[in-house]
Design a protein around this motif. Structure first.
Motif, PDB file in Angstrom:
ATOM      1  N   UNK A  56      10.119  14.115  -1.082  1.00  0.00           N
ATOM      2  CA  UNK A  56       9.004  13.792  -1.838  1.00  0.00           C
ATOM      3  C   UNK A  56       7.389  13.932  -1.231  1.00  0.00           C
ATOM      4  N   UNK A  57       6.463  13.795  -1.582  1.00  0.00           N
ATOM      5  CA  UNK A  57       5.188  13.983  -0.851  1.00  0.00           C
ATOM      6  C   UNK A  57       3.759  12.652  -0.755  1.00  0.00           C
ATOM      7  N   UNK A  58       4.325  11.464  -2.143  1.00  0.00           N
ATOM      8  CA  UNK A  58       3.936  10.759  -2.169  1.00  0.00           C
ATOM      9  C   UNK A  58       4.711   9.259  -3.025  1.00  0.00           C
ATOM     10  N   UNK A  59       4.724   8.128  -2.206  1.00  0.00           N
ATOM     11  CA  UNK A  59       5.687   7.160  -2.870  1.00  0.00           C
ATOM     12  C   UNK A  59       5.097   5.777  -2.681  1.00  0.00           C
ATOM     13  N   UNK A  60       6.213   4.622  -3.256  1.00  0.00           N
ATOM     14  CA  UNK A  60       5.037   4.124  -3.168  1.00  0.00           C
ATOM     15  C   UNK A  60       4.292   3.268  -2.304  1.00  0.00           C
ATOM     16  N   UNK A  61       5.253   3.760  -1.141  1.00  0.00           N
ATOM     17  CA  UNK A  61       4.501   3.188   0.352  1.00  0.00           C
ATOM     18  C   UNK A  61       3.202   3.775   0.091  1.00  0.00           C
ATOM     19  N   UNK A  66      -2.277   1.477  -0.296  1.00  0.00           N
ATOM     20  CA  UNK A  66      -3.607   2.095  -1.428  1.00  0.00           C
ATOM     21  C   UNK A  66      -3.994   3.416  -1.199  1.00  0.00           C
ATOM     22  N   UNK A  67      -3.456   4.257  -0.230  1.00  0.00           N
ATOM     23  CA  UNK A  67      -3.349   5.716  -0.314  1.00  0.00           C
ATOM     24  C   UNK A  67      -3.908   6.319  -1.097  1.00  0.00           C
ATOM     25  N   UNK A  68      -2.763   5.782  -2.484  1.00  0.00           N
ATOM     26  CA  UNK A  68      -2.700   6.911  -3.052  1.00  0.00           C
ATOM     27  C   UNK A  68      -2.764   6.480  -5.075  1.00  0.00           C
ATOM     28  N   UNK A  69      -3.484   6.738  -6.182  1.00  0.00           N
ATOM     29  CA  UNK A  69      -3.171   5.832  -6.962  1.00  0.00           C
ATOM     30  C   UNK A  69      -1.943   6.273  -8.063  1.00  0.00           C
ATOM     31  N   UNK A  70      -1.561   4.847  -8.397  1.00  0.00           N
ATOM     32  CA  UNK A  70      -0.669   4.829  -9.064  1.00  0.00           C
ATOM     33  C   UNK A  70      -0.317   5.822  -9.280  1.00  0.00           C
ATOM     34  N   UNK A  71      -0.591   6.318 -10.541  1.00  0.00           N
ATOM     35  CA  UNK A  71      -0.433   7.360 -11.779  1.00  0.00           C
ATOM     36  C   UNK A  71      -0.075   8.560 -11.427  1.00  0.00           C
ATOM     37  N   UNK A  72      -1.004   8.728  -9.891  1.00  0.00           N
ATOM     38  CA  UNK A  72      -0.740  10.635  -9.507  1.00  0.00           C
ATOM     39  C   UNK A  72       0.642  10.431  -8.791  1.00  0.00           C
ATOM     40  N   UNK A  73       1.540   9.132  -8.641  1.00  0.00           N
ATOM     41  CA  UNK A  73       3.036   8.888  -8.027  1.00  0.00           C
ATOM     42  C   UNK A  73       3.604   9.210  -8.958  1.00  0.00           C
ATOM     43  N   UNK A  74       3.773   8.566 -10.424  1.00  0.00           N
ATOM     44  CA  UNK A  74       4.847   8.149 -11.074  1.00  0.00           C
ATOM     45  C   UNK A  74       5.477   9.691 -11.343  1.00  0.00           C
ATOM     46  N   UNK A  75       6.768   9.424 -10.985  1.00  0.00           N
ATOM     47  CA  UNK A  75       7.975  10.733 -11.760  1.00  0.00           C
ATOM     48  C   UNK A  75       8.357  10.799 -12.694  1.00  0.00           C
ATOM     49  N   UNK A  82      10.203   6.559 -16.795  1.00  0.00           N
ATOM     50  CA  UNK A  82       9.747   6.167 -15.516  1.00  0.00           C
ATOM     51  C   UNK A  82      10.100   5.832 -14.717  1.00  0.00           C
ATOM     52  N   UNK A  83       9.412   6.864 -13.291  1.00  0.00           N
ATOM     53  CA  UNK A  83      10.063   6.649 -12.318  1.00  0.00           C
ATOM     54  C   UNK A  83       8.387   6.051 -10.986  1.00  0.00           C
ATOM     55  N   UNK A  84       8.851   4.871 -10.452  1.00  0.00           N
ATOM     56  CA  UNK A  84       7.418   5.047  -9.261  1.00  0.00           C
ATOM     57  C   UNK A  84       8.688   4.786  -7.508  1.00  0.00           C
ATOM     58  N   UNK A  85       8.151   6.267  -7.623  1.00  0.00           N
ATOM     59  CA  UNK A  85      10.055   6.080  -6.113  1.00  0.00           C
ATOM     60  C   UNK A  85       9.551   5.799  -4.647  1.00  0.00           C
ATOM     61  N   UNK A  86      10.261   5.325  -4.192  1.00  0.00           N
ATOM     62  CA  UNK A  86      10.796   5.177  -2.427  1.00  0.00           C
ATOM     63  C   UNK A  86      10.744   6.723  -1.891  1.00  0.00           C
ATOM     64  N   UNK A 106      -0.016  -6.719  -3.641  1.00  0.00           N
ATOM     65  CA  UNK A 106       0.212  -5.461  -3.229  1.00  0.00           C
ATOM     66  C   UNK A 106       0.501  -4.437  -4.238  1.00  0.00           C
ATOM     67  N   UNK A 107       2.114  -4.941  -4.939  1.00  0.00           N
ATOM     68  CA  UNK A 107       2.543  -3.961  -6.055  1.00  0.00           C
ATOM     69  C   UNK A 107       1.713  -4.951  -7.240  1.00  0.00           C
ATOM     70  N   UNK A 108       1.549  -6.329  -7.477  1.00  0.00           N
ATOM     71  CA  UNK A 108       1.101  -6.055  -8.719  1.00  0.00           C
ATOM     72  C   UNK A 108      -0.166  -6.152  -8.821  1.00  0.00           C
ATOM     73  N   UNK A 109      -1.182  -5.289  -7.948  1.00  0.00           N
ATOM     74  CA  UNK A 109      -2.803  -5.063  -8.374  1.00  0.00           C
ATOM     75  C   UNK A 109      -1.917  -3.593  -8.853  1.00  0.00           C
ATOM     76  N   UNK A 110      -1.434  -3.110  -8.332  1.00  0.00           N
ATOM     77  CA  UNK A 110      -0.681  -1.701  -8.249  1.00  0.00           C
ATOM     78  C   UNK A 110      -0.399  -1.379 -10.016  1.00  0.00           C
ATOM     79  N   UNK A 111       0.234  -2.240  -9.863  1.00  0.00           N
ATOM     80  CA  UNK A 111       1.104  -1.907 -11.539  1.00  0.00           C
ATOM     81  C   UNK A 111       0.113  -2.401 -12.890  1.00  0.00           C
ATOM     82  N   UNK A 112      -1.266  -3.210 -12.425  1.00  0.00           N
ATOM     83  CA  UNK A 112      -1.837  -3.623 -13.488  1.00  0.00           C
ATOM     84  C   UNK A 112      -2.963  -2.148 -14.230  1.00  0.00           C
ATOM     85  N   UNK A 113      -2.835  -1.666 -13.242  1.00  0.00           N
ATOM     86  CA  UNK A 113      -3.268   0.055 -13.920  1.00  0.00           C
ATOM     87  C   UNK A 113      -2.711   0.611 -14.624  1.00  0.00           C
ATOM     88  N   UNK A 114      -1.240   0.496 -14.918  1.00  0.00           N
ATOM     89  CA  UNK A 114      -0.837   1.185 -15.814  1.00  0.00           C
ATOM     90  C   UNK A 114      -0.034   0.258 -16.619  1.00  0.00           C
TER      91      UNK A 114
END
Length: 263
Positions: A56-61, A66-75, A82-86, A106-114
């Protein structure tokens, strides 16, 4: 309203990841839209749902930093969740987050977007009580504790519940402890019931119904990259279906969760 449930226990080997994968798939079979979040640097949930963390090139990390939008990482997965991978990169996120203000959110803010896209979000916390688990507990509405029905199962439960209490006081006043999920349960012995009764009495922690039996199907499913819900019917899958129905009825109808009699 989206329900966010953290699955947490800092003791390893308690079927925590199996519970997230199987419960997520069982809920999806009820036509519930489900997002599962892998917060473990080992990426076991990611692997169990058919994705190689090393590829994987991107993950929950990246999301937490804040280096990637959560919607772009979901699988997508074969289990219709749907998986937010590690990936192993997540191990470094812990140290980086420690230096940031508001690191627990940090996670709460990210999950609020989706969050509006899902009925249920399941968070697989790592086997530790560090900043990643604090992120999972801060984001969640409720928490359940997978508990293996073996000697010394209670070790760490008290510490986890103290951490939950601190989260309730500081970062997430609305967090509720639903109870324990009994795993590796053997109905043929009195030992399993004795262990559950001890933990239930010691910590005033209800045990959700039904308990999850010990079966080799869980190991076989993880190795194949799908949950135990796929393939031939088995007692482990049936138990997680029952647990999913119990939780969904609680969330939809507002009724108390059904508990298992440990007496």
């Amino acid at each position: 309203m989206t329900r966010m449930l953290a699955i947490a226990n800092q003791k390893g080997g308690v079927a925590k990841t199996t519970t997230v994968a199987s419960l997520g798939a069982a809920l999806a079979d009820l036509d519930v839209s489900v997002l599962v979040v892998d917060l473990d640097p080992q990426g076991c949930l990611t692997f169990s749902l058919g994705h190689d963390p090393d590829q994987l090139e991107s993950s929950v990390h990246d999301v937490l930093l804040g280096e990637e939008e959560i919607a772009n990482v979901l699988l997508d997965t074969d289990d219709n969740v749907t998986l937010l991978p590690a990936t192993i990169d997540l191990a470094g996120a812990e140290a980086l987050l420690l230096m940031r203000p508001g690191r627990e959110y940090a996670l709460k803010r990210a999950l609020a977007e989706v969050a509006q896209d899902y009925d249920v979000i399941l968070i697989d916390c790592p086997p530790s009580l560090g900043v990643l688990t604090l992120n999972g507990l801060t984001a969640a509405d409720e928490v359940v504790v997978p508990l293996q029905c073996e000697t010394l199962a209670h070790r760490g439960v008290g510490q986890l519940l103290r951490t939950v209490n601190e989260v309730q006081q500081i970062t997430n006043p609305g967090l509720t402890t639903l109870g324990a999920v009994a795993t590796l349960y053997d109905a043929r012995t009195t030992h399993s019931r004795d262990v559950l009764g001890d933990v239930s009495d010691r910590y005033d922690l209800p045990v959700l119904d039904p308990p999850i039996p010990r079966t080799v199907r869980f190991a076989e499913a993880s190795a194949s990259g799908t949950s135990v819900m796929r393939g031939r019917k088995n007692k482990g899958a049936n138990a997680y279906r029952g647990l999913a129905e119990n939780l969904w009825k609680h969330w939809e109808a507002g009724t108390p969760v059904q508990t298992f009699d440990t007496a």
